[in-house]
Design an enzyme around this catalytic site. Structure first.
Site, mmCIF file in Angstrom:
data_model
loop_
_atom_site.group_PDB
_atom_site.id
_atom_site.type_symbol
_atom_site.label_atom_id
_atom_site.label_comp_id
_atom_site.label_asym_id
_atom_site.label_seq_id
_atom_site.Cartn_x
_atom_site.Cartn_y
_atom_site.Cartn_z
ATOM 1 N N TYR A 52 -2.944 41.711 93.975
ATOM 2 C CA TYR A 52 -3.562 40.418 93.645
ATOM 3 C C TYR A 52 -2.510 39.563 92.946
ATOM 4 O O TYR A 52 -1.599 40.073 92.293
ATOM 5 C CB TYR A 52 -4.785 40.620 92.741
ATOM 6 C CG TYR A 52 -5.984 41.212 93.450
ATOM 7 C CD1 TYR A 52 -6.002 42.557 93.820
ATOM 8 C CD2 TYR A 52 -7.098 40.441 93.762
ATOM 9 C CE1 TYR A 52 -7.094 43.114 94.462
ATOM 10 C CE2 TYR A 52 -8.203 40.982 94.402
ATOM 11 C CZ TYR A 52 -8.204 42.316 94.753
ATOM 12 O OH TYR A 52 -9.288 42.856 95.391
ATOM 13 N N GLU A 53 -2.647 38.242 93.070
ATOM 14 C CA GLU A 53 -1.569 37.359 92.617
ATOM 15 C C GLU A 53 -1.388 37.360 91.102
ATOM 16 O O GLU A 53 -0.411 36.842 90.591
ATOM 17 C CB GLU A 53 -1.773 35.941 93.139
ATOM 18 C CG GLU A 53 -3.014 35.255 92.593
ATOM 19 C CD GLU A 53 -3.324 33.961 93.346
ATOM 20 O OE1 GLU A 53 -2.804 33.761 94.448
ATOM 21 O OE2 GLU A 53 -4.097 33.161 92.806
ATOM 22 N N SER A 54 -2.327 37.952 90.369
ATOM 23 C CA SER A 54 -2.161 38.072 88.925
ATOM 24 C C SER A 54 -1.081 39.092 88.569
ATOM 25 O O SER A 54 -0.781 39.272 87.393
ATOM 26 C CB SER A 54 -3.485 38.488 88.282
ATOM 27 O OG SER A 54 -3.981 39.652 88.896
ATOM 28 N N GLY A 55 -0.507 39.770 89.579
ATOM 29 C CA GLY A 55 0.597 40.685 89.307
ATOM 30 C C GLY A 55 0.238 42.154 89.403
ATOM 31 O O GLY A 55 1.071 43.017 89.144
#
Lengths: 258, 285
Positions: A52-55
Site C-alpha cells: 500500500y502506498e503508505s509504505g
C-alpha cells in the site's frame, strides 16, 4: 444460501482476485482493488506481496483498511518504509508487477480520471485527485482496473487524464516513452475485459454468469466490442464467497468501532 | 535546539499569517491538535502543503484560513470527498482557494529534495498525465547522461512543518514509529519544525539502532499533547477513529452544521481535550 446466490459486486471482487498470483508484487489501490487483493491472498495466492502506498510492504490485514494507512497494514507488514522510498525504490524502481486501480471515470483505452468532473479550473465536482495513481499507472509492469459498470463511470471521453492507460490506443504509450504494459485487464461487475492486441481498446472476453451482452452495453458509455468467442466467468466457489463475506463482515464491525 | 513549550506558545511562536505551512502525516500521526490550535489562533492567508489533506485541512479551509493548497490527494480516505474543500473550489465559499496539484510521487520527491537542500526534484513521472498541463510547476528535464526525459518539480521548503510523533526524550530528540510517511522529510525541509508528542521519556537508550529519530537540533519546539493525532492514530498508543472519519462526511456536508461542530469541538476546546477523545481507542500495551 445456494451456490448461485451471489451479487454482481461479489462476482467482480472474486473475478478480480483470480487474476492475481502468489508471485505477484501488487501495489494496491483502496476500495474494490483492496478487497480483491486480500481475497487472492486468503484463497489461491497466499504468498502474494501486497503493497500500500503508505509504505507497508508484504502486508496481510485481518480486516480491510478504511484508508491506505490504517495501523492494521503496518502491524501485519513485513516492513514499512518511508513514503518517498516507496515511490522511488519500489514503484519507480520497477519492483511492482501489478498496479491495481479503481476509477471514478474510465474510457475504452483504460485511461482513468479521479481528478475532476467538468472543467479543471471550474469543476462541477472536485474529486480527490490522483494520489499515487499517475505513477502506479506508468511504473507498474502492468495495470489491472476494477470498477462497477455505469454510464457515469464508463464514458466515451473522460474529463481529465489523471492516469494514462493506452491514451488514444495503439502504440501511444511507447510514443510517450512509457515502456510498461499499462492496463491489461479490466474486471467489472458484469464482465472481464482485455485490450485488443492492436488497437488496445478494452474488449469483453468473458461474461459473468447470467449477464447478457445487452446488460454490458446498457451500462457502458461507449459502443462495446465483444471477442469472437465469449467465455462465461466461473461463478464464485463456496470458499471464495465465504472468504469474501467473512472479510466484509469483520471489516464492517471494525470500522464501526465495535 | 528543541524547546519544550505549551502547544499554544509553540504555535504562536512559529506560525505567522501568510506562511507556507505543512501539517504533515500520512493517515497515521496527523497533527490534529496543532492544526486546531492554529484554527483557534485565527491565522490567515496560509499556503497549506500536504500530500493527503484530509479532515484537518477540510476544517482549516472551511474556516477560511487558506489562500492556497498544495496537495496530491484531497479526500477523506476510504470515505469520499472533502466537502468544505469542494465548497471552496466549486463555489468560492468561504473564500476561493488556489490549487497546486501534484501526484504522490512528485510531492514525496519534492519534500525529499527540500530536505536534501536541492532546488528541485527529478523523477520518472507524469507521463501522459494531464496534471502536467494544468500545473506550471511541473516541468521536464533531459538526463544529461542518457537523454531520458524526466519530470521535475520545485523542492518543497515550508516556512514551518508541524508533525506528531510517539515520544520525545528529555533532550528533545523525537522518535517516530509505524507508518513514518513523509514527516522526517517535511521536518528537515522546513525552516522551523514543531512536533507534538504522546509522551516524554528520559532517553532513547537501549532501543533499536535504526529507529526513525529527529535529533533535537533539527526540532524548533516540542509540545506534549497525548491523543494529539485523533481522529488519526498513534501506532502503539491508540487506534484510528474510523467512525469519526465516517461521521465527518455528514458534518462537513452542511455549512451550518460544520460551523457548529467547529465551535463546540475546536474553538471552545483545548489541547488537553485530546487525551479524553482517544481513551476508548487506547490499545492494550
Amino acid at each position: 444460501m445456494s451456490k448461485s446466490d451471489f451479487t454482481p459486486n461479489e462476482m467482480m471482487t472474486v473475478a478480480a482476485s483470480r487474476a492475481l498470483k502468489s508471485e505477484d508484487v501488487c501495489f494496491v489501490g483502496i476500495g474494490a482493488p483492496s478487497a480483491a487483493c486480500n481475497i487472492a491472498r486468503l484463497t489461491h495466492a497466499p504468498d502474494i506481496t501486497l503493497i500500500y502506498e503508505s509504505g507497508t510492504i508484504g502486508t496481510a490485514p485481518d480486516v480491510l483498511p478504511l484508508s491506505i494507512g490504517d495501523g492494521e497494514l503496518c502491524d501485519t507488514a513485513l516492513t514499512t518504509v518511508p513514503v518517498p522510498e516507496m515511490f522511488r525504490y519500489w514503484l519507480q524502481g520497477g519492483r511492482i508487477t501489478i498496479g491495481f486501480l479503481g476509477a471514478a471515470q474510465l474510457d475504452r483505452f483504460g485511461n482513468i480520471n479521479t481528478t475532476v468532473v467538468g472543467d479543471y479550473d471550474h469543476p462541477k465536482v472536485r474529486l480527490p485527485g490522483g494520489g499515487g495513481a499517475p505513477e502506479i499507472a506508468s511504473s507498474s509492469q502492468e495495470v489491472y482496473i476494477t470498477l462497477a459498470q455505469s454510464k457515469r463511470s464508463m464514458v466515451e471521453k473522460i474529463d481529465f487524464y489523471t492516469s494514462f492507460g493506452h491514451g488514444e490506443g495503439g502504440d501511444h504509450r511507447q510514443r510517450l516513452g512509457i515502456d510498461t504494459k499499462g492496463p491489461t485487464l479490466l474486471i467489472t461487475d458484469l464482465a472481464i475485459w482485455k485490450p485488443d492486441p492492436a488497437t488496445r481498446e478494452f474488449t469483453v472476453v468473458s461474461l459473468h454468469p447470467g449477464v447478457t451482452r445487452e446488460m454490458v452495453q446498457e451500462t457502458c458509455g461507449w459502443t462495446v466490442k465483444f471477442a469472437e468467442t465469449l467465455e462465461e466467468t466461473p461463478p464464485p466457489s463456496e470458499l471464495e464467497l465465504a472468504t469474501l463475506r467473512d472479510l466484509k463482515a469483520r471489516t464492517e464491525a471494525a470500522h464501526k468501532g465495535a | 535546539m528543541a524547546r519544550f513549550l505549551p502547544l499554544s506558545e509553540a504555535v504562536a511562536e512559529n506560525l505567522n499569517d501568510g506562511d507556507t505551512v505543512a501539517f504533515e502525516g500520512f493517515t497515521h500521526l496527523i497533527p490534529t491538535a496543532a492544526a486546531h490550535e492554529a484554527i483557534r489562533q485565527e491565522f490567515a492567508d496560509l499556503t497549506l502543503i500536504r500530500m493527503t489533506p484530509d479532515v484537518v485541512y477540510d476544517q482549516m479551509i472551511g474556516m477560511g484560513m487558506a489562500k492556497k493548497l498544495v496537495f496530491s490527494y484531497a479526500g477523506n480516505p476510504g470515505v469520499g470527498l472533502l466537502r468544505r474543500l469542494r465548497d471552496a473550489v466549486e463555489n468560492g465559499f468561504p473564500r476561493s482557494v488556489e490549487i497546486e496539484e501534484h501526484s504522490h510521487a512528485a510531492m514525496a520527491n519534492a519534500y525529499e529534495a527540500g530536505a536534501a537542500g536541492l532546488p528541485c526534484a527529478i523523477f520518472r513521472g507524469y507521463r501522459g498525465a494531464e496534471l502536467a498541463k494544468v500545473n506550471p510547476n511541473i516541468k521536464s528535464i533531459a538526463c544529461p547522461f542518457t537523454g531520458e526525459e524526466l519530470a521535475a518539480v520545485p523542492a518543497l521548503r515550508p516556512d514551518v512543518s508541524f508533525i506528531h510523533a510517539q515520544k520525545a526524550d528529555l533532550q528533545g530528540n523525537v522518535l517516530i514509529e509505524g507508518i513514518v510517511g513523509v514527516q522526517k522529510e517535511a521536518a528537515l525541509a522546513a525552516r522551523r519544525a514543531v512536533v507534538t508528542v504522546e509522551e516524554l521519556v528520559d532517553d532513547f537508550d537501549d532501543l533499536h539502532p535504526n529507529l526513525c529519530i529527529l535529533p533535537h537540533w533539527t526540532v524548533t519546539a516540542i509540545a506534549v499533547v497525548p491523543g494529539g493525532a485523533h481522529p488519526s492514530y498513534t501506532h502503539g498508543y491508540y487506534a484510528r477513529d474510523n467512525a469519526e472519519y465516517l461521521e465527518w462526511d455528514k458534518i462537513a456536508a452542511d455549512r451550518e452544521v460544520f460551523r457548529a461542530w467547529m465551535d463546540e469541538n475546536v474553538l471552545q476546546a483545548a489541547p488537553d481535550d485530546f487525551a479524553k477523545r482517544v481513551e476508548k481507542l487506547r490499545l492494550a500495551r
